[in-house]
Design an enzyme around this catalytic site. Structure first.
Site, PDB file in Angstrom:
ATOM      1  N   ASP A 381      38.373  43.517  36.994  1.00  0.00           N
ATOM      2  CA  ASP A 381      38.477  42.910  38.317  1.00  0.00           C
ATOM      3  C   ASP A 381      39.706  43.426  39.041  1.00  0.00           C
ATOM      4  O   ASP A 381      39.664  43.700  40.233  1.00  0.00           O
ATOM      5  CB  ASP A 381      38.522  41.382  38.196  1.00  0.00           C
ATOM      6  CG  ASP A 381      39.649  40.889  37.295  1.00  0.00           C
ATOM      7  OD1 ASP A 381      40.132  41.668  36.447  1.00  0.00           O
ATOM      8  OD2 ASP A 381      40.056  39.723  37.442  1.00  0.00           O
ATOM      9  N   ARG A 385      46.692  41.361  37.349  1.00  0.00           N
ATOM     10  CA  ARG A 385      46.707  39.947  36.989  1.00  0.00           C
ATOM     11  C   ARG A 385      45.837  39.645  35.772  1.00  0.00           C
ATOM     12  O   ARG A 385      46.240  38.929  34.876  1.00  0.00           O
ATOM     13  CB  ARG A 385      46.227  39.126  38.181  1.00  0.00           C
ATOM     14  CG  ARG A 385      46.339  37.624  37.985  1.00  0.00           C
ATOM     15  CD  ARG A 385      45.696  36.881  39.135  1.00  0.00           C
ATOM     16  NE  ARG A 385      44.273  37.129  39.206  1.00  0.00           N
ATOM     17  CZ  ARG A 385      43.593  37.278  40.333  1.00  0.00           C
ATOM     18  NH1 ARG A 385      44.207  37.198  41.502  1.00  0.00           N
ATOM     19  NH2 ARG A 385      42.294  37.505  40.313  1.00  0.00           N
ATOM     20  N   GLU A 386      44.614  40.185  35.745  1.00  0.00           N
ATOM     21  CA  GLU A 386      43.681  39.815  34.673  1.00  0.00           C
ATOM     22  C   GLU A 386      43.195  40.998  33.854  1.00  0.00           C
ATOM     23  O   GLU A 386      43.002  40.880  32.664  1.00  0.00           O
ATOM     24  CB  GLU A 386      42.478  39.071  35.270  1.00  0.00           C
ATOM     25  CG  GLU A 386      42.860  37.751  35.862  1.00  0.00           C
ATOM     26  CD  GLU A 386      41.695  37.064  36.548  1.00  0.00           C
ATOM     27  OE1 GLU A 386      40.633  36.960  35.948  1.00  0.00           O
ATOM     28  OE2 GLU A 386      41.879  36.636  37.710  1.00  0.00           O
ATOM     29  N   ASP A 393      31.984  41.506  38.984  1.00  0.00           N
ATOM     30  CA  ASP A 393      32.681  42.572  39.697  1.00  0.00           C
ATOM     31  C   ASP A 393      32.030  43.920  39.387  1.00  0.00           C
ATOM     32  O   ASP A 393      31.866  44.774  40.258  1.00  0.00           O
ATOM     33  CB  ASP A 393      34.164  42.593  39.317  1.00  0.00           C
ATOM     34  CG  ASP A 393      34.842  41.253  39.607  1.00  0.00           C
ATOM     35  OD1 ASP A 393      34.354  40.219  39.115  1.00  0.00           O
ATOM     36  OD2 ASP A 393      35.851  41.233  40.324  1.00  0.00           O
ATOM     37  N   TRP A 453      26.769  36.667  37.464  1.00  0.00           N
ATOM     38  CA  TRP A 453      27.742  37.287  36.551  1.00  0.00           C
ATOM     39  C   TRP A 453      26.961  37.825  35.344  1.00  0.00           C
ATOM     40  O   TRP A 453      26.880  39.027  35.132  1.00  0.00           O
ATOM     41  CB  TRP A 453      28.797  36.251  36.135  1.00  0.00           C
ATOM     42  CG  TRP A 453      30.022  36.257  36.996  1.00  0.00           C
ATOM     43  CD1 TRP A 453      31.279  36.638  36.601  1.00  0.00           C
ATOM     44  CD2 TRP A 453      30.149  35.865  38.379  1.00  0.00           C
ATOM     45  NE1 TRP A 453      32.160  36.526  37.661  1.00  0.00           N
ATOM     46  CE2 TRP A 453      31.499  36.056  38.758  1.00  0.00           C
ATOM     47  CE3 TRP A 453      29.269  35.401  39.346  1.00  0.00           C
ATOM     48  CZ2 TRP A 453      31.977  35.778  40.036  1.00  0.00           C
ATOM     49  CZ3 TRP A 453      29.742  35.131  40.630  1.00  0.00           C
ATOM     50  CH2 TRP A 453      31.065  35.315  40.954  1.00  0.00           C
ATOM     51  N   GLU A 676      41.382  41.802  46.990  1.00  0.00           N
ATOM     52  CA  GLU A 676      40.578  40.705  46.439  1.00  0.00           C
ATOM     53  C   GLU A 676      40.148  39.741  47.546  1.00  0.00           C
ATOM     54  O   GLU A 676      39.035  39.243  47.555  1.00  0.00           O
ATOM     55  CB  GLU A 676      41.424  39.948  45.405  1.00  0.00           C
ATOM     56  CG  GLU A 676      40.780  38.711  44.852  1.00  0.00           C
ATOM     57  CD  GLU A 676      41.676  38.008  43.847  1.00  0.00           C
ATOM     58  OE1 GLU A 676      42.914  38.179  43.936  1.00  0.00           O
ATOM     59  OE2 GLU A 676      41.154  37.293  42.980  1.00  0.00           O
TER      60      GLU A 676
HETATM   61  C1  BGC Z   1      38.568  37.448  39.178  1.00  0.00           C
HETATM   62  C2  BGC Z   1      37.278  37.806  39.847  1.00  0.00           C
HETATM   63  C3  BGC Z   1      36.191  37.203  39.033  1.00  0.00           C
HETATM   64  C4  BGC Z   1      36.372  35.736  39.182  1.00  0.00           C
HETATM   65  C5  BGC Z   1      35.319  34.918  38.552  1.00  0.00           C
HETATM   66  C6  BGC Z   1      38.725  35.985  39.325  1.00  0.00           C
HETATM   67  O1  BGC Z   1      39.902  35.480  38.884  1.00  0.00           O
HETATM   68  O2  BGC Z   1      39.639  38.169  39.653  1.00  0.00           O
HETATM   69  O3  BGC Z   1      37.151  39.041  40.346  1.00  0.00           O
HETATM   70  O4  BGC Z   1      34.912  37.641  39.248  1.00  0.00           O
HETATM   71  O5  BGC Z   1      37.643  35.314  38.748  1.00  0.00           O
HETATM   72  O6  BGC Z   1      35.350  33.717  39.017  1.00  0.00           O
END
Ligand code: BGC
Length: 790
Positions: A381, A385-386, A393, A453, A676
């Protein structure tokens, strides 16, 4: 363990043991509540030095009788490794082993090290760091997601010219210690104290008498598998575009948001400490600003000097950034000493597109850079951060990704992770690889999967099949698709009866995630508001879409019976959709743009209602000042729907819109990647704590290729493709090259809808169907070069 295996370098037999250096368990981070974290409540942490352990150096001396004719090193690790032979790195690959669902499988890498070995004494060196295995990862920054202890596994198979062989492998002869690395975490960053560098530690003759023995152990899990797909490497190198001083620090701007590292050539005096912080944006006043909030998201590297000239670069981490802030620099600063090194999967770039509109070109560049930044080892994503393989995504961006790069093996490997993480009931977990903390994190939403998803397991293989024409991707994923479908059907039905069973309103879904009006202007704004407002309708829409696609897949795989079942089920969902979500006055119960977009894109309402829906959607957008208000799950269809239902002018106005939210608003705000949130930088200049490198909204790249440049595939692998140029009022020229699996397609056109010309190159063996502006005639061309006028 002795097992015959094979990889790209041949057949061999594993003799190796896992070995672990003397070490303490990696410290587990206390759990953190995701909802509280979203609300900005982030518990204080001790400084990294007090929580993290130093990466370990492992070494083994060995002797070989002569110069080898071939030597192959195979290696993997629990954690990240760097391997050397006689002091030379065996590869330029970075961050090995790649991030996979380590709980299920772990890849080994193969290197030809023939030239590194010599007759006589040799040394094999290994450095181990926490990486994804034990480091602090995902949104909540938890540690020890796959294990608490680091270990190495490797084997060196040496062949001599007389045919004799010698094998050296990880065993109890290895000894370990620590060196210059004070700590290294994949997210937090790396600290090196160069005074502690054990010079020569990985070459013969080094005195390792004080080092401690490694412990061999055997383990059959995770399963070892050969590397599939590209390795991560240092790719593009960017020089500084600008720099300035802020207090005692120096800020350098590389002019481009990337995922990678700073490489800095400098002199560090003994004990001099230099700290490097990374960020993607500046604040409203133009000052360095950390845009990423959360636990263990530091993105800070530290170096302590030993009184020498150095080239500084961390080894086991990377960062999402455009700007670096260097603290601890002394004296004059020459920006030519600083390079931003892009670290990402070594993917072959297949698509190039240049238009006559500079802003659109910048948008395309932003899209491609977001792909680079989010294809480091798994599709993610965001790279700061993640860095999580969020399924949505990837499905949303996959069509665009296949244009810019050859992602067959890269996404193929990722799908293996998705399958490995699939739960017993068929659920496809929201992101993959799925570390154990995903449960704690996602449980606060009461679910581990979501419509739109989990559908990635159907959509992504379908896209790969269409673009590359290789049926194996459907075969490999078919069982997982069916299990996801069965889960979806059962989850929607719950204990309901009648047509309500086909409405997926039984659980939490992310819905049309991040649509702008609810990110800012409702009672409790934010991403969760966008999902709550749309989830039942959007989940039901995707249930129909999933069933339609699965029917197509089943038919390609000659499973006619299952194809019919899916079609029948999809018909039931459509019926239930209308009964539940369409009101008596012919509108939807959820008055959001994205809901109309999906109803049209997936053909969810009866044919005779569709034009009315499209006009209503157009009316909503016009009433919103020609501004889009769609989220992750509908944006990829918005402009197609407008074009297909007679609102081409509006599609153009939305595409060329420059007010917030819009693609060109970001461009006008100086974006160099896709954000984002459209309001990452608000019109008043306020900068948000968002990611500035998120691919999802970049899915418009696929629309530009298909519907503006006009290149789309008609049969899998571009065997037959369509060319339908669409000059726009602000775009009258296009130059596109695409390396399809069947050869390179090139189309260059200029003109208006009324008059123009195009040259087209069709590779031998492929067939193009050309549709020129203003004409209904279809011109069919085989391999060759052509010129057209209209
Ligand atoms: C991510 C997204 C992801 C989403 C899901 C976010 O924190 O950055 O891109 O699909 O969470 O809820």
């Amino acid at each position: 363990m002795s097992q015959t295996m094979c990889d790209r370098d041949g057949v061999f037999s594993w003799e190796a043991h896992w070995i672990e250096p003397k070490q303490e368990d990696v410290r587990e981070e206390p759990p953190i509540d995701l909802q509280e974290m979203f609300a900005g409540k982030i518990p204080a942490s001790l400084p990294p030095e007090e929580r993290l352990l130093p990466p370990k150096l492992l070494r083994r001396d060995f002797h070989i009788g002569g110069k080898p004719s071939r030597a192959i090193l195979r290696m993997s690790a629990r954690g990240l490794y760097k391997a050397t032979i006689n002091g030379s790195e065996v590869t330029d690959a970075q961050l090995t082993p790649d991030y996979t669902s380590y709980g299920s499988f772990l890849e080994w890498q193969t290197f030809d090290v023939t030239d590194c070995l010599h007759a006589g004494a040799n040394t094999w060196g290994i450095v181990l760091a926490d990486g994804w295995w034990a480091g602090r990862i995902s949104i909540t920054g938890e540690s020890c997601q796959f294990g608490k202890r680091l270990a190495a596994f490797g084997q060196l198979d040496v062949t001599f010219s007389d045919g004799s062989t010698q094998t050296v492998f990880t065993d109890g002869e290895f000894v370990s210690s620590s060196g210059k690395y004070v700590y290294s975490d994949i997210f937090i960053g790396e600290k090196q104290d160069l005074r502690l560098d054990a010079r020569g530690w990985d070459s013969p003759g080094f005195d390792a008498s004080a080092w401690e023995s490694c412990r061999p152990f055997s383990s059959v899990t995770p399963e070892l598998a050969p590397q599939q797909g590209p390795l991560v490497r240092r790719m593009e190198r960017l020089s500084a575009k600008d720099w300035w001083r802020e207090g005692d620090s120096i800020v350098v701007d590389f002019g481009q948001v990337i995922a990678g590292r700073l490489r800095l050539a400098c002199h560090l005096s003994r004990g001099q400490e230099m700290t490097i912080c990374h960020s993607e944006v500046l604040d409203a006043t133009g000052k360095f600003f950390c845009n990423i909030a959360g636990r263990n998201k530091d993105q800070v590297d530290v170096f302590i000097g030993r009184g020498e000239d150095e080239v500084l670069e961390p080894d086991f981490t990377f960062h999402g950034f455009r700007y670096v802030r260097i603290s601890g620099w002394t004296g004059a600063f020459d920006p030519s000493c600083a390079t931003a090194v892009v670290v990402r999967a070594d993917l072959h770039e297949t698509g190039r597109i240049v238009t006559s509109n500079e802003r659109v070109n910048q948008l395309l560049s932003n899209i491609e850079w977001s792909q680079r930044g989010n294809m480091v080892t798994v599709p993610t994503d965001c790279p700061q951060r993640e860095r999580a393989g969020w399924t949505c995504d990837t499905q949303v961006f996959a069509p665009t990704a296949t244009f810019f790069m050859d992602v067959r093996e890269f996404l193929g490997r990722w799908l293996r992770n998705v399958r490995a993480d699939q739960l017993a009931d068929g659920e496809i977990v929201d992101y993959s690889p799925a570390p154990k903390g995903i449960r704690a994190g996602l449980d606060s939403f009461g679910t581990l999967s979501s419509a739109g998803w989990g559908d990635a397991i159907v959509i992504v293989p379908w896209v790969l099949f269409q673009r590359y024409g290789d049926i194996r991707v459907l075969e490999e994923n078919y069982d997982a698709m069916r299990r996801w479908h069965e889960y979806s059907v059962a989850s929607a039905a719950g204990d309901k009866s009648g047509d309500d069973r086909y409405v997926w309103d039984t659980k939490f879904h992310y819905g049309d995630w991040m649509f702008p009006s609810y990110m800012m202007g409702c009672d409790a704004p934010g991403p969760v508001a966008t999902s709550l407002a749309t989830k039942d309708l959007v989940a039901t829409a995707y249930l129909a879409h999933q069933s339609d696609l699965l029917a197509l897949v089943a038919r390609v795989l000659d499973d006619e019976g299952y194809a019919s079942e899916c079609e029948e089920y999809a018909a039931c969902v459509r019926r239930a959709f209308s009964a539940r979500f369409v009101t008596d006055d012919g509108t939807l119960t959820s008055e959001f743009q994205g809901c109309y977009v999906l109803s049209l894109a997936f053909g969810l309402v009866p044919w005779e209602m569709r034009q009315g829906f499209a006009d209503h959607l157009a009316h909503m957008i016009e009433g919103n000042g020609d501004l889009l208000d769609v989220g992750f799950l509908s944006i990829g269809y918005l402009l197609d729907v407008l074009l297909d239902w007679g609102h081409g002018d509006l599609a153009e106005r939305v595409f060329f819109q420059t007010q917030c939210p819009s693609w060109l608003y970001e461009v006008d705000r100086g974006a160099t990647s896709i954000w984002e949130s459209w309001a990452g930088i608000q019109p008043d200049g306020t900068v948000g704590n968002y990611s500035f490198n998120h691919c999802a909204f970049g899915c418009v790249g696929d629309w530009i290729v298909r519907r503006v440049a006009g290149l789309s595939t008609r049969t899998p692998g571009f065997a037959e493709f369509e060319v339908a140029p669409r000059p726009l009022s602000q775009l009258d020229g296009m130059d596109l090259t695409y390396e399809s699996v069947g050869g390179t397609i090139r189309l260059v056109w200029q003109g208006t809808p009324d008059a123009g010309n195009m040259s087209l190159t069709v590779p031998e063996g492929l067939k193009a169907h050309v549709l020129l502006p203003g004409s209904d005639e279809e011109i069919v061309c085989g391999g060759g070069s052509y010129g057209f006028d209209w």
